[in-house]
Design a protein around this motif. Structure first.
Motif, mmCIF file in Angstrom:
data_model
loop_
_atom_site.group_PDB
_atom_site.id
_atom_site.type_symbol
_atom_site.label_atom_id
_atom_site.label_comp_id
_atom_site.label_asym_id
_atom_site.label_seq_id
_atom_site.Cartn_x
_atom_site.Cartn_y
_atom_site.Cartn_z
ATOM 1 N N ALA A 661 11.172 53.037 27.196
ATOM 2 C CA ALA A 661 10.544 52.994 25.879
ATOM 3 C C ALA A 661 9.715 54.255 25.661
ATOM 4 N N GLY A 740 17.600 44.795 27.768
ATOM 5 C CA GLY A 740 16.241 45.317 27.826
ATOM 6 C C GLY A 740 15.401 44.414 28.693
ATOM 7 N N LEU A 746 15.768 50.032 29.086
ATOM 8 C CA LEU A 746 16.944 49.770 28.258
ATOM 9 C C LEU A 746 18.194 50.314 28.943
ATOM 10 N N LEU A 763 19.693 51.113 18.578
ATOM 11 C CA LEU A 763 19.061 51.635 19.793
ATOM 12 C C LEU A 763 18.757 53.123 19.701
ATOM 13 N N TYR A 781 15.423 41.032 21.028
ATOM 14 C CA TYR A 781 14.735 40.486 22.200
ATOM 15 C C TYR A 781 13.821 39.339 21.756
#
Length: 1116
Positions: A661, A740, A746, A763, A781
């Motif tokens: 991230a 994730g 990821l 993404l 998520y």
């Protein structure tokens, strides 16, 4: 079924011969009627049994199994669940202590903010010392770096005066703006003459700040902008930048109007503005008076309270709802007052005594009832001078203590009543000024701030102030426009010279910005769980930072700040806090916790989550801020802790399909210039390999990332093998798998070439909702985390943007991976796939042809012309329909009758949501672009008005009084600014409510009949197993279009006059600033202003005459 009567034949024709013809006719009619009734009955029966529920269940089960097999195969979800299950022996699940967490975050923030305060203090000391050693020189000649003129050359190629060469380079730490980190530069608004002796002396004195700026930045590389705003109007900013005028060639930014300057220069204040609206104030005088009021309002902030009273023969509040009270001078109220001021009309005779009495009574009542600011109190009297019978009022209400200061503003060039207004100001510890033109207002209004600052200056009380959140508009006209939220720490700078002590001379204010996103990095996202977050609010209850704060709105193709973006109350974001228990505790600086059941909007309000949140809060010492941390009950209460070796984890971290991230802070890369080009993954690798010992990293987060990298590493091999087995001739379907983890890791793998991906933005930074950010976990998520274990959540996605196609581009499916240790369950990861819409459609229609065990052709199929089949999600949005144009739309919009029946049966429920940050069109706004026909007379008047506009601007610009370089540009700036203010936005802040529809999971199948006008419409609903999808099959032959559609759209909440007034008058609890400086015994109250000695120019002398001769509508 109706029964037909038996008709007995009679063979005795002799006895009944005369009736044979009649009986024959009757028998035929009865038989015909019987057949008709029988046919009608059979039709009704067939309509009720036309859609067999068992067939629909077969279709749903078949489609569900095929779909589940597809998504589990391509996502590898079962493999990932097994890998985490295998690792349970090395895992720990710990319960999060919310109070300890919020206290730790608060301490870290306090430490960071204390460093900013220390930098500002060093600037104050340097500025005051430099002033003490500086002797004023009226003939000083001094060249400095003028922010507007630097690097500018004349036609001969020579640098212009005050425009020497100034090295500028892009700097990532300052949003990639071109800056000079060795020197500061000086900005002046257009209405301030850049070579005025006061300016030159102040700029020369403040050169001493340059080495302090640099030293502060070297000591604390997290510092951003540092600056000194002078009371004379110049603004020294570090690092130095190039400043560009606006489209009119005007620089309207004046540091003395900024919230940080005003809050640091004065204590909180209660203000009553009295404006004369008698007949003598018409024309240009009224225009100047209105501009003066607007300028005063611009000097007020959230810690101040205000009201405006207009007077002539009688007294009236310009907002009747505010009668007898003071209201908080927040952005909403200030803008509301400005609109009302613009509508003021003149008539009658001015009687000031009653207006003064009203003002004193309000101020006294608020002081006695402990309301308002409980600090400075002042009356602003704006008039053309015809005042009488005022002295008895002061004797009764203000003398001898003189706790209320009175500031007087004489409007126009008439000086007959100047002595009276000066006497009023001087005998009430105020200040008198004369405002003859629009251009005079700014400088003259600022005088009252200098008076209110005297007690603080004489005492040398360097109060530290922190502002509310705001956007850095001073840089909007520079090379880069950075729409980021900031807070500023500021302190006043005083003259320490003994000879000026009683005058209390304020030299200016120094300040430094703190980017709120940088501050919130000290509340790491990974510690808060899937739905958790942290937020900040001020002592006034306003949001400083919150993931649900939406400060911007889109106006066509332009993104703009909302008018009230920095006065959004905590109760308007956490609106489930109906009793305001949370808000009250936080503004009082308490430490504690609170629990609420909340409805959380998702996917731009199309969906909703029902959560139980625990709120933990505490104050941040030595600031007016409070910090809140939110943890969700259930999986949000736990943190998953894994362990692995650095060698093993580092090996698996280097796989090409893995990213981290980018918004999260694994390692600090934004301070050292050598680190700024590193991605977070590159920085982590350098830290783990020991290549860069200087890197500071979050070892706990890196440990979790290493563990996740090891556990998820087999997914790469699994996906690669799957891709190799897909033949080039295979019909395209699933194009991507992804996962994730709660540590922000990821992975993704493509099953097709990158040019064939159905949604290429997924993404990537262009699709922020699909990524881990500082504010939230990815949408896929968050949705998966609330699905039952092993179940997938499906979404139809549209490409967003002005050039997006008119059809959906992809379908995404995701599921959560959980881990249970010692009876505690935590979410470790989420995994999913992206498939093409056509692929899902092919699977769906194939399943709808299933017949069960019956031999022969299928009795029913979704291909039948009398059946209509839909695939919808748990919020009622259509994923598949026989009509492509219906895909992605809400079911109630397409078939209102069916949605209404599902709601009445409890299959779906309607949830009402609220948005207190919405923007709405005004009631009288029309979408038509056509212009109304204009009469010849109206057209002529418009031309005259335009000509007068240009003539006024010309005269103001080229006025010859005083210094033309100064006043001409000043008039131009004020004129453009005032006209810009009159432009009305098409959208305005409002409250809205909107419905969200949610499937009740306890109802997995349903069927029924909808009574329409001329028919009965049957339907069957069946849950698709292991998903959030529903299959709907309806009778297409029955037309139910008479039913109104059910829409999922927001509607503005309209308040009647009484409720609206109550809302405007109500004042939420707030915490007052800790310090107040209202009076000082050594204050020189006789320094109270004087008559203007500026000579007048002939053109401007004629302007009031023009105002008398021309109709008012032509002037303004």
């Amino acid at each position: 079924m109706p029964r037909c009567p038996m008709l007995l034949s009679n063979h005795n024709q002799g006895h009944y011969g005369q009736r044979s013809a009649a009986w024959t006719f009757l028998r035929k009619m009865l038989i015909l009627l019987c057949l008709l009734l029988l046919d009608t009955s059979l039709t009704a029966v067939r309509g009720q049994t036309r859609i067999p529920p068992e067939t629909v269940k077969l279709w749903a089960d078949t489609f569900g199994k095929n779909l589940y097999d597809t998504v589990t195969r391509y996502s590898g979800s079962l493999l990932l669940q097994k890998k985490y299950k295998d690792a349970e022996a090395s895992l720990k699940i710990e319960e999060v202590n919310g109070l300890e967490l919020v206290k730790k975050f608060s301490e870290d923030m306090e430490t960071m903010l204390r460093r900013k305060v220390e930098a500002v203090k060093s600037l104050v000391e340097a500025a005051e010392e430099a002033d003490l050693n500086h002797e004023y020189n009226a003939s000083l000649v001094f060249n400095y770096y003028n922010s507007v003129l630097i690097n500018e050359k004349d036609e001969n190629g020579n640098y212009v005066e005050l425009g020497a060469e100034f090295l500028l380079e892009p700097d990532a730490h300052f949003s990639n703006q071109r800056v000079n980190v060795s020197l500061s530069s000086v900005q002046l608004p257009t209405n301030v003459y850049n070579k005025d002796p006061d300016i030159l002396n102040g700029v020369y004195m403040s050169e001493a700040l340059n080495p302090v700026f640099v030293e502060n930045f070297q000591r604390d590389p997290t510092l951003t902008w540092q600056y000194f705003g002078s009371s004379t109007g110049f603004f020294r900013i570090y690092p130095g930048i190039k400043w560009k005028p606006d489209e009119n060639g005007v620089i309207v930014f004046d540091c003395r109007n900024r919230g940080w300057y005003i809050q640091a220069a004065t204590s909180p204040k209660d203000i009553v503005i009295l404006v004369d609206v008698s007949g003598s104030m018409k024309g240009l005088r009224m225009a100047i008076a209105k501009h003066t009021i607007t300028t005063i309002l611009d000097t007020l902030g959230e810690n101040d309270f205000v009201n405006i009273i207009a007077y002539n023969d009688y007294v009236h509040y310009i907002e009747p709802c505010f009668k007898g009270i003071l209201v908080q001078a927040d952005r909403d109220n200030r803008e509301h007052f400005k609109q009302l001021v613009d509508e003021l009309m003149v008539k009658g005779v001015g009687v000031v005594s009653q207006a003064l009495i009203e003002a004193f009574q309000i101020l006294n009542q608020f002081q006695e009832s402990r309301r308002g600011s409980l600090c400075n109190q002042a009356i602003m009297l704006i008039t053309d001078g015809a005042v009488e019978d005022y002295e008895p009022v002061f004797e009764k209400y203000n003398w001898p203590d003189r706790k209320v200061r009175v500031f007087t503003y004489l409007i126009g060039r008439e000086v007959t009543f100047a002595d009276r207004l000066k006497w009023i100001a001087c005998n009430n510890k105020g200040y008198y000024t004369q405002i003859s033109t629009l251009a005079d207002a700014q400088e003259n209004v600022m005088e009252y701030l200098h008076v209110l600052s005297r007690p603080m200056v004489i005492n040398h009380d360097h109060d530290i102030i922190w502002t509310e959140a705001y956007m850095d508009s001073r840089l909007f006209t520079s090379e880069a426009q950075s729409l980021v939220l900031l807070t500023t720490v500021a302190m006043p700078v005083f003259s320490k010279k003994n000879e000026t002590r009683s005058h209390g001379i304020l030299l200016g204010v120094v300040g430094s910005d703190v980017t709120l996103r940088e501050l919130m990095k000290l509340a790491p996202r990974y510690k808060l769980g899937v739905h958790g977050y942290a937020f900040l609010n001020t002592n006034n209850g306003y949001i400083l930072f919150h993931p649900d704060l939406r400060p911007l709105y889109r106006d066509g193709k332009t993104v703009r700040p909302k008018p009230n973006y920095n006065s959004v109350d905590l109760s308007e974001v956490e609106w489930e806090d109906q009793a305001e228990t949370l808000r009250t505790a936080m503004i009082n600086g308490e430490t504690g916790s609170h629990t609420m059941d909340v409805r959380v909007p998702l996917d731009k309000g199309k969906r909703v989550l029902f959560l139980t949140n625990d709120y933990f809060f505490t104050d941040i010492s030595d600031t007016p801020f409070s910090l809140g941390v939110v943890l969700t009950r259930g999986h949000g209460e736990y943190v998953l802790l894994g362990n692995t070796s650095v060698e093993e984890g580092l090996h698996d971290l280097l796989h090409p399909d893995l990213t981290l991230a980018s918004d999260w802070i694994y390692c600090i890369t934004d301070i050292d210039p050598d680190h700024r080009k590193l991605s977070q993954l590159e920085a982590v690798v350098r830290f783990l390999t020991g290549m860069d010992p200087g890197l500071e990293c979050d070892e706990e987060l890196i440990r979790e990332v290493l563990f996740d990298a090891v556990v998820t590493a087999p997914m790469e091999a699994y996906w690669t093998a799957l891709a190799l087995n897909i033949s080039e001739t295979t019909e395209p379907g699933v194009d991507m798998a992804f996962l994730g983890t709660r540590a922000g890791l990821l992975r993704r793998s493509l099953f097709v070439g990158s040019e064939k991906i159905s949604d290429r933005k997924f993404l990537t930074p262009e699709d922020e909702a699909s990524l881990f950010t500082m504010d939230h976990f990815p949408l896929w998520y968050r949705q998966a985390s609330e699905q039952p274990p092993g179940s997938f959540v499906f979404n139809l996605r549209w490409e967003e943007g002005p050039d997006s196609p008119s059809k959906p581009v992809a379908v995404r499916a995701s599921t959560a991976v959980t881990v249970t240790v010692d009876g505690k369950t935590a979410i470790a990861a989420a995994v999913g796939i992206q498939m093409q819409v056509d692929y899902l459609q092919r699977q769906f229609w194939a399943a709808m042809k299933q017949c069960g065990t019956e031999e022969g052709p299928c009795l029913k199929s979704c291909e039948d012309t009398d059946l209509d089949c839909f695939l919808i999600d748990n919020n009622g949005f259509i994923l598949i329909s026989q009509r492509p144009q219906e895909m992605g739309r809400f079911l109630g919009e397409v078939d209102g009758a069916l949605m209404a029946q599902l709601l009445s049966m409890g299959v779906f429920s309607r949830v009402t949501m609220y948005d207190y940050q919405a923007m709405c069109e005004p009631p009288d706004h029309r979408h038509s672009a056509a212009q109304a026909l204009i009469s010849p007379l109206s057209a002529s008047l418009m031309v005259v008005r335009w000509l007068l506009h240009e003539c006024l601007l010309f005269l103001l610009q080229w006025s010859t009084w005083g210094s033309w370089q100064d006043k001409g540009s000043e008039a131009k700036a004020v004129f453009h600014h005032s006209h810009k203010h009159k432009k009305q936005d098409l959208l305005h802040p409002c409250d809205t409510e909107y419905p969200v529809f949610v499937h009740q999971t306890s109802i997995q199948e349903a069927n029924g009949i909808i009574e329409c006008e001329a028919c009965q419409k049957t339907f069957v609903m069946q849950q698709i197993p292991s998903s959030n999808l529903l299959l709907l099959v309806t009778d297409l032959t029955c037309d139910c279009s008479a039913y109104s559609p059910i829409l999922q759209e927001a509607t503005e909440v309209k308040y009647n006059a009484s409720v609206k007034c109550d809302r405007m008058r109500s004042q939420k609890p707030r915490r007052r600033p800790g310090s107040c400086h209202a009076f000082h015994p050594e204050e020189n109250a006789q320094d109270c202003g004087g008559a203007s000695d500026i000579p007048m120019s002939l053109p401007l002398l004629l302007l009031p005459l023009w105002a008398w001769l021309l109709p008012p509508q032509l002037l303004w």
